[in-house]
Design an enzyme around this catalytic site. Structure first.
Site, PDB file in Angstrom:
ATOM      1  N   TYR A  31       0.847  -1.204   0.000  1.00 57.90           N
ATOM      2  CA  TYR A  31       0.000   0.000   0.000  1.00 57.90           C
ATOM      3  C   TYR A  31       0.879   1.250   0.000  1.00 57.90           C
ATOM      4  CZ  TYR A  31      -2.714   3.868   1.893  1.00 57.90           C
ATOM      5  OH  TYR A  31      -3.269   5.117   2.098  1.00 57.90           O
ATOM      6  N   TYR A 167      11.801  -9.242   3.182  1.00 58.57           N
ATOM      7  CA  TYR A 167      11.846 -10.411   4.079  1.00 58.57           C
ATOM      8  C   TYR A 167      11.561 -10.004   5.529  1.00 58.57           C
ATOM      9  CZ  TYR A 167      13.963 -14.316   6.651  1.00 58.57           C
ATOM     10  OH  TYR A 167      14.198 -15.357   7.513  1.00 58.57           O
ATOM     11  N   ASP A 260       9.698   0.994   0.532  1.00 53.62           N
ATOM     12  CA  ASP A 260       8.392   1.021  -0.158  1.00 53.62           C
ATOM     13  C   ASP A 260       8.258   2.286  -1.004  1.00 53.62           C
ATOM     14  OD1 ASP A 260       8.028  -1.128   1.558  1.00 53.62           O
ATOM     15  OD2 ASP A 260       6.834   0.016   2.982  1.00 53.62           O
TER      16      ASP A 260
HETATM   17  O1  KDG Z   1       5.847  -4.930   8.214  1.00 58.13           O
HETATM   18  C1  KDG Z   1       4.798  -4.975   7.572  1.00 58.13           C
HETATM   19  O2  KDG Z   1       4.200  -6.022   7.346  1.00 58.13           O
HETATM   20  C2  KDG Z   1       4.240  -3.738   7.028  1.00 58.13           C
HETATM   21  O3  KDG Z   1       3.704  -3.757   5.971  1.00 58.13           O
HETATM   22  C3  KDG Z   1       4.380  -2.475   7.850  1.00 58.13           C
HETATM   23  C4  KDG Z   1       5.210  -1.373   7.290  1.00 58.13           C
HETATM   24  O4  KDG Z   1       4.383  -0.367   6.724  1.00 58.13           O
HETATM   25  C5  KDG Z   1       6.212  -1.802   6.264  1.00 58.13           C
HETATM   26  O5  KDG Z   1       6.916  -2.908   6.737  1.00 58.13           O
HETATM   27  C6  KDG Z   1       7.182  -0.704   5.982  1.00 58.13           C
HETATM   28  O6  KDG Z   1       8.081  -1.172   5.008  1.00 58.13           O
END
Ligand code: KDG
Length: 312
Positions: A31, A167, A260
């Site tokens: 997202y 990961y 992201d």
């Molecule tokens: O860790 C996760 O599963 C997430 O999606 C939360 C965070 O928004 C994401 O890790 C950031 O990269």
């Protein structure tokens, strides 16, 4: 208008601001990438394929996506589960860690809900689909396979499949369990965005060259490597097409969503015909702002002040 569909889970994001107070927003890796893609290239149609609950926070989450211009047409709603939650902690260097409350989250069941009532995700040839190791990690193994089968169908239709391994050790029974599914994901992806840190932990790789060599066993067109202090590189097969040195951000407050925001900006730029070098540089500029703020999603005015978006 081209479409970018991201697949995965969006959660309630909590940033504690005191013992009994939190700043609440919504985030989740694919997202987050989608938000940064849409902010960068407003002409793209961006949609998240996921499942949400019928609780009040799920409803607010959908309103928030709409404010970001993210389409909710590929969202499954169920009253059997809720939205997941995570809280961010940061250390003195702004390195983040997360606590999760996601066992009851609807997104974990998205593939079984989808198979009960399949629908058309509205993808056409030349559209892109983005998923991650977290999109796979939230699913049970049967659902992981259903997702990969669906992605293989999209690829057959002509869509470009992009994958970020992202990961998270706790989502996997073991390293070999993670590697088994990561390799299946690599095998069907056109574009991959591996981080050297993940490859170091999973495969013992210590350089981008080792990642590229490992990737030659798959039919990947574009390998976009985030190699930390060794910078970022883009390879097409084993040809180096673009690179960018590591420039530390002015300050690091919270590293959440650095990867992201990088991924979303890079993919949007490539979808809009930017060359790999431009895409890499713009993705890096966004990520280096994201780490200077708390939480995954930059306040819109801060993002706009970067003046980085492609023209409308
Ligand atoms: O860790 C996760 O599963 C997430 O999606 C939360 C965070 O928004 C994401 O890790 C950031 O990269």
């Amino acid at each position: 208008m081209s479409t970018l569909v991201a697949i995965g889970e969006c959660m309630v994001e909590l940033v504690p601001t005191g013992i009994s107070e939190c700043k609440q927003s919504f985030a989740g890796d694919t997202y987050n990438a989608l938000v940064y893609a849409k902010r960068f290239a407003n002409t793209l149609n961006c949609a998240l394929f996921t499942a949400v609950g019928s609780d009040v926070l799920s409803a607010n989450m959908l309103k928030c996506w709409q404010q970001e211009g993210i389409s909710t047409q590929n969202v499954i709603t169920t009253s059997d589960y809720n939205v997941g939650i995570y809280a961010i902690s940061t250390d003195a260097d702004g390195e983040r860690s997360f606590d999760y409350w996601r066992n009851q989250s609807a997104a974990k069941h998205m593939m079984s809900l989808y198979s009960q009532k399949p629908f058309n995700l509205g993808l056409k040839e030349s559209d892109w689909v983005f998923f991650s190791g977290i999109s796979l990690g939230i699913l049970d193994d049967e659902s992981k396979q259903s997702l990969l089968t669906l992605l293989a169908d999209f690829k057959k239709q002509g869509c470009t499949i992009a994958f970020d391994p992202n990961y998270r050790a706790r989502m996997w029974q073991s390293k070999s369990h993670a590697i088994e599914w990561l390799e299946r994901a690599y095998a069907l992806s056109n574009v991959v965005l591996p981080g050297l840190d993940d490859h170091r932990v999973l495969f013992g790789h210590s350089s981008s060259a080792e990642i590229v060599k490992y990737c030659t066993q798959f039919d990947i067109d574009e390998i976009v490597i985030k190699a930390g202090s060794a910078g970022m590189q883009v390879y097409c097969k084993d040809d180096l097409k673009a690179s960018c040195p590591f420039t530390p951000a002015a300050k690091q407050v919270d590293s959440t969503a650095a990867g992201d925001s990088f991924a979303g900006t890079y993919l949007a730029a490539r979808m809009c015909a930017q060359n790999p070098q431009n895409a890499l540089e713009m993705a890096d500029s966004v990520a280096s702002q994201v780490v200077q703020h708390q939480g995954a999603i930059l306040p819109l005015d801060v993002y706009q002040s970067l003046n980085i978006s492609l023209g409308k």
